[in-house]
Write an enzyme that holds these catalytic residues in place. Structure first.
Site, short mmCIF file in Angstrom:
data_model
loop_
_atom_site.label_atom_id
_atom_site.label_comp_id
_atom_site.label_asym_id
_atom_site.label_seq_id
_atom_site.Cartn_x
_atom_site.Cartn_y
_atom_site.Cartn_z
N HIS A 224 -7.96 0.70 34.41
CA HIS A 224 -8.03 1.73 35.44
C HIS A 224 -9.45 2.29 35.48
CE1 HIS A 224 -3.44 2.64 35.07
NE2 HIS A 224 -3.68 1.84 36.09
N THR B 217 -12.57 4.19 31.02
CA THR B 217 -11.12 4.01 31.08
C THR B 217 -10.53 4.18 29.70
OG1 THR B 217 -9.34 2.59 31.88
CG2 THR B 217 -11.11 1.51 30.66
N VAL B 218 -9.27 4.60 29.66
CA VAL B 218 -8.52 4.61 28.41
C VAL B 218 -7.27 3.74 28.55
CG1 VAL B 218 -9.35 6.86 27.64
CG2 VAL B 218 -7.33 6.75 29.11
N HIS B 219 -7.17 3.01 29.66
CA HIS B 219 -6.01 2.17 29.93
C HIS B 219 -6.43 0.72 30.12
CE1 HIS B 219 -4.19 6.03 31.94
NE2 HIS B 219 -4.15 6.09 30.63
N LEU B 220 -5.89 -0.16 29.28
CA LEU B 220 -6.25 -1.59 29.30
C LEU B 220 -4.97 -2.43 29.28
CD1 LEU B 220 -8.82 -1.05 26.47
CD2 LEU B 220 -9.52 -1.80 28.74
#
Length: 507
Positions: free
Chosen positions: A274, A429-432
């Protein structure tokens, strides 16, 4: 936590299953397998950080729980900084504990795109419910603070949908240290929920143990080869033989491990994330974001493709964000009480990759934004600026190096119909996810509909790598739901194999 131990000499271990990684995916697999009575060994690269020893100092907390101290980037123009947990409990120890399900229409799109079996919102609902129950997904009661109110006020003033956010929590005290490891044990991360339960059922957990390779012979994973550390920090070889192997190391390190174990086809080719752009908003009245909970509302009018929310805000984290352009923005530290940190997040069309590099501990990660992603980022930043001014901001500073900031709502349309300056824009981002998408579309999917790696009978993926595309929401509930599903399917498959073997023995 019992079972999180350091070996004193070389280990040769055996178990019914070995789980690599202790985050949302690994802990969920452990819960299913230990409940079924299997013997389990879990290997975790990071250390165990009990709530009682969680540091309130950002530098120490990031060094202890975050991979690379929180500074890692996917190569691209611009590079995108990403965050991963590296500790017992993985990313659940450093995230904001927000609990959301993926949109049902998106789930249906993914099912059709990848030909995923038994993959509808209704079929995933029991797994989501299980995940939500585990973490006690609930609204936060009591005063939430001005930082939350700003999003609610701005969104409603513009006529946009604003949603209250549930979190995985029990008795949150509002310490505002979610990204440091919760000091009270109130955040229902894996280290205070599923992992202790699995350990009490007999699971052996080895912390500070890095897996180097999975040995694969004759279509089966036969051994996991790792390195642990004893109490003095010396390297100790660890070899684990198991009937099943579950790789739950996250969307970056799961494909990297599989590739260095010889499984490369279609693995690590479809990384999604994200892309997120932040903005600092300066108000005339105190916000005191550093003294309240992180913002627990979000502007959801434009989901699933765009979302506007608020970030964890502490003096040290705020200072780090200003350091992107300290010369022009360092003075904002004096206005700490009057500032808030907010973000705009998009679902990208661009795709990244993960590659293992011989001789390096960290894989090479690339991500290329598509042209339409730049327009989406421009739009979500514009909307973020609109919301801040609608909530009473007197100045808004987008995360663009050298930008002087906006002083009126008329100025926020600066980038609406043109891309942001890619050489100056700071993205994170912290979402992968999505580096090992599941399905029966064999030209696109390296694992089957239930997470089994193609060409290997007993090797499974169960983490964010499985989410087929960017979901547009915080991914923890989806990771847990898919991991429960993978573990149950693996148990069923294992039982079928044993039954076939027993039948052959009778002949």
């Amino acid at each position: 936590m019992k079972g999180s131990f350091h070996p004193s000499n070389a280990l040769q271990l055996e178990a019914d299953a070995v789980i690599i990684g202790s985050g949302a995916g690994g802990a969920s697999v452990a819960d299913v397998l230990t409940a079924a009575g299997l013997s389990i060994i879990m290997l975790e690269e990071g250390q165990h950080i009990p709530s009682s020893s969680a540091s309130p100092i950002a530098r120490e907390a990031f060094s202890a729980a975050w991979r690379g101290g929180g500074i890692t980037a996917a190569i691209g123009r611009p590079p995108i900084t990403y965050a991963e947990g590296r500790c017992v409990g993985g990313g659940t120890e450093i995230n904001s504990a927000i609990t959301q399900r993926a949109d049902g229409d998106l789930i249906n799109e993914w099912r059709k795109l990848n030909k995923i079996e038994n993959f509808t919102a209704d079929e995933l609902a029991p797994y989501y419910e299980r995940a939500e129950t585990v973490v006690n997904a609930s609204l936060t009661h009591g005063a939430l603070g001005r930082a939350t109110g700003i999003l609610r006020q701005g969104g409603k003033a513009l006529g946009w949908k604003v949603s209250e956010l549930k979190r995985g929590q029990r008795g949150c005290k509002g310490a505002n240290r979610c990204s440091y490891v919760c000091p009270n044990g109130a955040k229902q991360s894996m280290s205070v929920t599923l992992l202790p339960k699995a350990v009490n059922r007999g699971m052996r957990l080895l912390a500070q143990t890095r897996v180097d390779k999975i040995r694969i012979e004759k279509r089966r994973a036969t051994e996991v080869i790792a390195r642990s550390r004893d109490a003095g920090g010396q390297v100790v070889p660890v070899h684990v033989k198991a009937g099943m192997v579950f790789v739950c190391a996250g969307a970056i390190h799961t494909p990297a491990l599989l590739r260095r174990s010889g499984k490369r086809e279609r693995i690590g080719n479809t990384l999604r994330l994200h892309p997120t752009i932040k903005a600092t908003a300066l108000f005339s009245e105190p916000v005191d974001a550093h003294q309240s909970r992180l913002p627990l509302t979000a502007i959801t009018e434009f989901m699933p493709d765009q979302r506007i929310g608020g970030s964890v805000f502490t003096p040290s984290v705020f200072g780090l964000s200003l350091a992107e352009d300290w010369t022009n923005r360092g003075d904002l530290m004096r206005d700490l009480r009057f500032c808030g940190s907010y973000y705009g997040m998009i679902r990208p069309r661009g795709v990244g990759s993960v590659r293992w590099l011989p001789g390096f501990n960290e894989p090479l990660v690339r991500f290329k934004l598509a042209p339409e992603d730049w327009i989406a980022l421009s739009q979500v930043l514009t909307r973020l600026g609109q919301a801040m001014f609608a909530a009473g901001a007197r100045k808004v500073f987008p995360s663009i190096f050298g930008h002087e900031g906006w002083t009126s709502p008329d100025q926020v349309h600066e980038f609406w119909d043109k891309p942001l300056p890619n050489g100056a824009t700071n993205l994170m981002t912290v979402h992968l996810f999505s580096s090992c998408p599941p399905g029966e579309h064999q030209d696109a999917c390296p694992v089957d509909s239930y997470g089994r790696v193609r060409g290997v009978e007993n090797l499974f993926v169960a983490d964010g790598s499985l989410i087929p595309e960017a979901p547009g929401v915080n991914p923890q509930m989806t990771i847990m739901a898919l991991a429960f599903r993978v573990a149950e399917a693996a148990l069923y498959r294992s039982a079928q194999e044993r039954a076939r073997s027993a039948a052959r023995d009778k002949i």
